[in-house]
Design a protein around this motif. Sequence first.
Motif, PDB file in Angstrom:
ATOM      1  N   SER A   1     -23.134  -6.105  43.869  1.00 55.70           N
ATOM      2  CA  SER A   1     -23.570  -5.912  45.254  1.00 55.70           C
ATOM      3  C   SER A   1     -23.256  -7.150  46.081  1.00 55.70           C
ATOM      4  O   SER A   1     -23.717  -7.277  47.210  1.00 55.70           O
ATOM      5  CB  SER A   1     -25.072  -5.613  45.291  1.00 55.70           C
ATOM      6  N   ARG A   2     -22.458  -8.039  45.544  1.00 60.35           N
ATOM      7  CA  ARG A   2     -22.139  -9.308  46.204  1.00 60.35           C
ATOM      8  C   ARG A   2     -21.309  -9.090  47.469  1.00 60.35           C
ATOM      9  O   ARG A   2     -20.255  -8.451  47.432  1.00 60.35           O
ATOM     10  CB  ARG A   2     -21.370 -10.187  45.231  1.00 60.35           C
ATOM     11  N   PRO A   3     -21.740  -9.633  48.598  1.00 59.57           N
ATOM     12  CA  PRO A   3     -20.955  -9.509  49.831  1.00 59.57           C
ATOM     13  C   PRO A   3     -19.599 -10.201  49.689  1.00 59.57           C
ATOM     14  O   PRO A   3     -19.493 -11.264  49.077  1.00 59.57           O
ATOM     15  CB  PRO A   3     -21.809 -10.226  50.885  1.00 59.57           C
ATOM     16  N   GLY A   4     -18.574  -9.587  50.231  1.00 60.96           N
ATOM     17  CA  GLY A   4     -17.245 -10.179  50.237  1.00 60.96           C
ATOM     18  C   GLY A   4     -16.515 -10.136  48.909  1.00 60.96           C
ATOM     19  O   GLY A   4     -15.457 -10.737  48.764  1.00 60.96           O
TER      20      GLY A   4
ATOM     21  N   LEU B   1     -32.931  -0.713  44.823  1.00 68.69           N
ATOM     22  CA  LEU B   1     -33.641  -1.119  43.614  1.00 68.69           C
ATOM     23  C   LEU B   1     -34.087  -2.573  43.753  1.00 68.69           C
ATOM     24  O   LEU B   1     -33.262  -3.460  43.942  1.00 68.69           O
ATOM     25  CB  LEU B   1     -32.734  -0.975  42.393  1.00 68.69           C
ATOM     26  N   PRO B   2     -35.384  -2.841  43.636  1.00 66.12           N
ATOM     27  CA  PRO B   2     -35.843  -4.230  43.648  1.00 66.12           C
ATOM     28  C   PRO B   2     -35.597  -4.843  42.264  1.00 66.12           C
ATOM     29  O   PRO B   2     -35.003  -4.195  41.396  1.00 66.12           O
ATOM     30  CB  PRO B   2     -37.339  -4.080  43.916  1.00 66.12           C
ATOM     31  N   LEU B   3     -36.057  -6.060  42.046  1.00 64.63           N
ATOM     32  CA  LEU B   3     -36.079  -6.543  40.667  1.00 64.63           C
ATOM     33  C   LEU B   3     -36.945  -5.568  39.887  1.00 64.63           C
ATOM     34  O   LEU B   3     -37.913  -5.008  40.428  1.00 64.63           O
ATOM     35  CB  LEU B   3     -36.644  -7.960  40.592  1.00 64.63           C
ATOM     36  N   LEU B   4     -36.602  -5.342  38.663  1.00 71.27           N
ATOM     37  CA  LEU B   4     -37.228  -4.300  37.845  1.00 71.27           C
ATOM     38  C   LEU B   4     -38.741  -4.246  38.062  1.00 71.27           C
ATOM     39  O   LEU B   4     -39.458  -5.214  37.808  1.00 71.27           O
ATOM     40  CB  LEU B   4     -36.913  -4.542  36.370  1.00 71.27           C
TER      41      LEU B   4
ATOM     42  N   LEU C   1     -26.148  -5.741  38.379  1.00 70.79           N
ATOM     43  CA  LEU C   1     -25.828  -4.561  37.574  1.00 70.79           C
ATOM     44  C   LEU C   1     -26.781  -4.437  36.395  1.00 70.79           C
ATOM     45  O   LEU C   1     -27.271  -3.350  36.096  1.00 70.79           O
ATOM     46  CB  LEU C   1     -24.376  -4.618  37.087  1.00 70.79           C
ATOM     47  N   LYS C   2     -27.068  -5.547  35.745  1.00 70.08           N
ATOM     48  CA  LYS C   2     -28.012  -5.513  34.611  1.00 70.08           C
ATOM     49  C   LYS C   2     -29.375  -5.012  35.076  1.00 70.08           C
ATOM     50  O   LYS C   2     -30.005  -4.183  34.420  1.00 70.08           O
ATOM     51  CB  LYS C   2     -28.136  -6.911  33.987  1.00 70.08           C
ATOM     52  N   ASN C   3     -29.816  -5.498  36.223  1.00 68.34           N
ATOM     53  CA  ASN C   3     -31.090  -5.040  36.770  1.00 68.34           C
ATOM     54  C   ASN C   3     -31.063  -3.530  37.002  1.00 68.34           C
ATOM     55  O   ASN C   3     -32.004  -2.822  36.622  1.00 68.34           O
ATOM     56  CB  ASN C   3     -31.399  -5.772  38.075  1.00 68.34           C
ATOM     57  N   ALA C   4     -29.986  -3.022  37.590  1.00 73.67           N
ATOM     58  CA  ALA C   4     -29.883  -1.577  37.856  1.00 73.67           C
ATOM     59  C   ALA C   4     -29.907  -0.779  36.557  1.00 73.67           C
ATOM     60  O   ALA C   4     -30.541   0.281  36.469  1.00 73.67           O
ATOM     61  CB  ALA C   4     -28.613  -1.276  38.643  1.00 73.67           C
TER      62      ALA C   4
END
Length: 191
Positions: free
Chosen positions: A11-14, A46-49, A93-96
């Motif tokens: 989700s990193r901008p740029g 999605l927030p932090l888990l 991604l890991k968080n998701a």
Amino acid sequence: MLKVAIIAGTSRPGALNPQITAWTEKQLEAHEGIQAEVVHFNDFDLPLLDEAIPGGAHMYENDHTKAWGAKLEEFDAFLFVVPEYNHSFPGSLKNALDFVATEFNNKVAGIISYGADKGVRAAEQLRLVLANYRTAVVRGQGAFSIFTDVKDGVFAPEEVSSNTFGPMVEDLVAWGEAFKTIRENAATQAA
């Protein structure tokens, strides 16, 4: 028809990810029998888990988790477009992935990685996480270098890099169809 989710792995901008994700989607358009859709986990806010019960129990409390899980459940196969950040795949991604689990069971995944060393360490670590979800990851992968496959900030893969994509997709389709049968048989036995 094999339904394939192209998971944008950051989700990193740029980031280069949108360009490589779009390239992946375009490559899949040439394959009959595949219905592909780009899926961005950040679209699910999605927030932090924040689920008290691990995803494997499939007892989601939060609406964002339920929506994310329902979206993943739609697919037979997954293609992860994942960059390498600090010798691993992105924490976002890991968080998701930590929110869910069963949505990946008895399905197949492929990995398209990129980075200074073609993202190979990110891909290897992602394979370990997906194995926990009972997801088969095809052996071949797309792997792109930010030094040779990106020119002036534009993703323009060299032929030697892009040639790995086709065989990976062939395996993804073959395994995806086989796993559809496995899931159908399991559903019949459970009924």
